[in-house]
Each structure stands twice: as C-alpha cells, then as structure tokens.
Write an enzyme that holds these catalytic residues in place. Structure first.
Site: not given
Ligand code: NAD
Ligand code: DAU
Length: 361
Positions: A169, A144-146, A173
């Site tokens: 989180y 992630t970019d975080e 990561k």
């Molecule tokens: P998600 O939470 O939707 O899915 C995670 C999956 O991993 C689920 O199916 C869960 O059951 C499985 N899981 C959790 N713990 C586990 C374990 N111990 N063993 C096996 N499986 C397990 O997450 P996502 O949003 O699909 O993110 C996927 C990856 O991409 C993550 O590594 C996250 O850090 C990264 N990422 C997410 C975003 C985003 O915006 N969602 C952006 C950048 C990077």
């Molecule tokens: O940047 C990549 C990341 O993006 C991933 O690594 C994470 O797995 C993914 O969950 C996401 O993180 P964020 O914290 O940015 O996503 P979230 O959807 O939780 O929140 C997006 C933005 O919106 C953040 O600035 C918080 C805000 N927010 C979130 C929620 C859930 C609100 O204002 N209200 C809300 O109810």
C-alpha cells in the site's frame, strides 16, 4: 455527463475522486455544509465505496455522482471536459494495508495507474485553459504519512523526510506521490500533495482498527490486537483533515507538500482501551461490559510499521491550520456516531466483509 452546467457564478468546481469512501465523503459533506462549491464525485464503488455514504446529498443541486474508474482514460477525459473543474482532489485509492498484503494488484492499478491517468488528463485540460483559469487550477493529491516508513521511539516525519515505504500500500502511494511531483516539475501542472496521519470518524469502512473494534465489541466478539499492541499511530479526526485539505487547495503553494497530523500519538492498546471505556459508559446495560475483557492479542501484521508521528508545523505556520478536535472529543463523537448508524455499518459490510482477519499471507 451533459448534466453539468458550466456557469457557476465564480464558485469553485471541485472534481472529487473517491467521494463515496471514508475521507472523500466527509470532504463532500464539508463542501456542501461549509462552502458554495459545486462537486462532481467520481467513484468506482469498490467494496470500500457505497452510495449510502452520500445518500443525504444525492439530490443536492451542487453534487453530481459519476460511477467509474480513475484509470479509465476516456471517462476521465470526458468528465473533466464536461465539468471543467477549478480543482481536482484525488482521494480515490485502495487504502487498506492488510488487503495490500493479500492482493497488491488493485493497489498498483488504482493508486499508481489511476493517479497517472488523472494527471495526464488534468494536464491536457489545463493546457486548454486561459491564463486566469490556468492560474486558479489546482490538482491536490491526498496521500499518507506511511510513505515515510517507520519511526523508532523518537522523532517525527517532516516534509523533507526521505521516502521509505514498507507495505505494498505505502509503496503504491509513494509511487503516486512521485508522479504528482514530476507533473509539477516537468510540465508545470499546479499540484499539491498532502501526507496525513491516521484518520478516524464517521463513515470509515469497518475493516480499519477503530470501527472494527467498535462493531466487534457490540457483538461480544474478540477485539484483535496485532502483536503486543505497542505500535504507535498519530490519530486525527477526519473533519480536521477535510478542513486542512480545503485550506491547502485554496491557500497552498503549487509544487509543495504539506504534512497533516493530529499531534495525538497513541499505542494501539491505548486506542482499544479508550474505545472499551467509552462503550462501557455509553452502553451501561451491555452484556459485554467491561468491554476490555474482549481484548485478544493475535499474530502481528507482516512488516508492521512500528511508529508514525507527524510534524505538522509547516501547515500550521504557513496556512494557519490546526485540529479542532482532541483525541478524547473526537473518539467520543466517533463511538456515538457508530452506535447511531448501525444500519450504515450493516449496509456497507453486506456481501463485502464480515470482520475476518486480513493480511496474514
Ligand atoms: P477508502 O478506502 O475509505 O475510500 C476509497 C474510495 O475510493 C472508495 O469510495 C472507493 O470506491 C474509491 N475507489 C477505489 N478505487 C477506485 C478507482 N479505481 N476509481 C475510482 N474510485 C475508486 O479510503 P480513505 O480512507 O477514505 O482514504 C482516502 C485517501 O486518503 C486515500 O488516498 C488514502 O491513501 C489517503 N489517506 C487515508 C488515511 C486514513 O487514515 N484513512 C490517512 C492518510 C491518507
Ligand atoms: O497512517 C495513515 C494510514 O492509516 C492510511 O494511509 C491508511 O489508508 C489507513 O488505513 C491507516 O493505516 P493503518 O494500517 O495504520 O490503519 P489500520 O486501522 O489498519 O491499523 C491501525 C493500527 O492498528 C495498525 O498498527 C495495525 C493495528 N490493527 C489493525 C487492525 C485492523 C490491530 O491491532 N488490529 C486490527 O484488527
């Protein structure tokens, strides 16, 4: 696990972890639709993973599901030995920042210990391969970019930006990214790391901003906006991320990091306003229109990063990737997908989540 047949006629054999979550499931759909790869999908099925998300490929001859924990060494060793992957792509993670504030332990277990266990077993397996298979094997870690921390009003994250994670989180990561780097430099395991911005699209668990807002709006509930709504995220349609990962695992250089982003910076308020306007248009008879009347400012997220923005020039220039969706086209597809899949939303939320505020501890 003896269901795996090793003769795959030269096709890539892809061990996907976390394939029942948001990005992993979109990636599996991409592999089934656009490649001839064979897939083993290892997922623990936490609250964020659901078999309904991959129900349409459950019986596909190129997809096998295995339930289990990436931190379970015996299971991972046996699965890798049986499946003999060409690529291991690690999506499995605890992914929600707010939950990491309430309870960091699962994040340490899965994101750090789990990634270590995958690396450890991948290395043991890789060392048994002949030269040709060793040269082809890749371990791609999805990150992630975080990990880069928070930007001010200007600038972007590049692959050289120092790590400065701010939430439990992102710290977990960041730790996993460092382990992946170390397994390349110390042991020569051919690893790649991708650091991507915020994804949106089908199958995202409704704790995240975009699906949460859509589902709350449909019920006429408040749309919670943390702080003043001016925090900025860079949004990427999930299928563009999946295409970038497949390109990187096939064409990327081992040991390298690739940043992936949508060049689509929006304040949270802009995101919510876009969703409200789309809902007004797509649901002309809604009792809750204009949906923007539901916007509600709530207490800010502790440690809320101000702004993320990705410089994706490396993957664009070196691998030729660029997003195919704009924010406008991707958001329209996303809202329509949720309207068409309310049964999926109900199924994944059942017994798991009812839209309550998380992460205020
Ligand atoms: P998600 O939470 O939707 O899915 C995670 C999956 O991993 C689920 O199916 C869960 O059951 C499985 N899981 C959790 N713990 C586990 C374990 N111990 N063993 C096996 N499986 C397990 O997450 P996502 O949003 O699909 O993110 C996927 C990856 O991409 C993550 O590594 C996250 O850090 C990264 N990422 C997410 C975003 C985003 O915006 N969602 C952006 C950048 C990077
Ligand atoms: O940047 C990549 C990341 O993006 C991933 O690594 C994470 O797995 C993914 O969950 C996401 O993180 P964020 O914290 O940015 O996503 P979230 O959807 O939780 O929140 C997006 C933005 O919106 C953040 O600035 C918080 C805000 N927010 C979130 C929620 C859930 C609100 O204002 N209200 C809300 O109810």
């Amino acid at each position: 696990m003896s269901q795996f047949v090793r003769n795959s006629n030269g096709r890539a054999r892809v061990l996907v972890t976390g394939g029942c979550g948001f990005i992993g499931s979109n990636f599996i759909h991409h592999l089934i639709e656009d490649t001839n790869a064979e897939i083993a999908n290892l997922d623990l099925l936490t609250y964020a993973g659901n078999l309904q998300t991959v129900a349409d490929v459950a019986d596909h001859p190129r997809h096998r599901f295995v339930q289990g924990d990436i931190a379970d060494s015996n299971l991972v060793r046996q699965l890798i030995d049986d499946f003999a992957p060409t690529y291991l792509i690690n999506f499995a993670a605890e992914s929600h920042v707010d939950r990491s504030i309430d309870g960091p332990a699962d994040f340490i277990h899965t994101n750090i210990v789990g990634t270590y266990n995958l690396l450890d077993n991948a290395l043991s397996y890789w060392r048994t391969l002949d030269n040709v298979d060793q040269a082809r094997f890749r371990f791609l870690h999805v990150s992630t970019d975080e990990v880069y921390g928070s930007l001010g009003d200007h600038g972007t994250f590049s692959e050289d930006t120092p790590y400065a994670p701010n939430s439990p989180y992102s710290a977990s990561k960041a730790a996993s990214d460092h382990l992946v780097r170390a397994w390349y430099h110390t042991y020569g395991l051919p690893t790649l790391t991708t650091n991507c911005s915020n994804n949106y699209g089908p199958y995202q668990f409704p704790e995240k901003l975009i699906p949460l807002v859509i589902l709350n709006a449909l019920e006429g509930k408040p749309l919670p906006i943390y702080g003043d709504g001016q925090n900025v995220r860079d949004w990427l349609f999930v299928e563009d991320h999946c295409r970038a990962i497949w390109l990187t695992v096939n064409e990327g250089k081992p040991g390298e990091i690739y940043n992936i982003g949508g060049n689509s910076e929006k304040t949270n308020l802009e995101v919510v306003d876009t969703l409200c306007l789309l809902l007004d248009e797509l649901l002309p008879d809604s009792l809750h229109s204009p949906h923007s009347q539901l916007k509600t400012f709530v207490a800010d997220r502790p440690g809320h990063d101000w702004r993320y923005a990705i410089d994706a020039s490396k993957i664009r220039n070196q691998l030729g990737w660029q997003p195919q969706e704009t924010f406008e086209s991707g958001m329209r597809k996303t809202v329509q997908w949720y309207l068409d899949h309310l049964d999926w939303c109900e199924a994944v939320n059942a017994d798991n989540y009812d839209g309550q505020r998380l992460g205020l501890q």
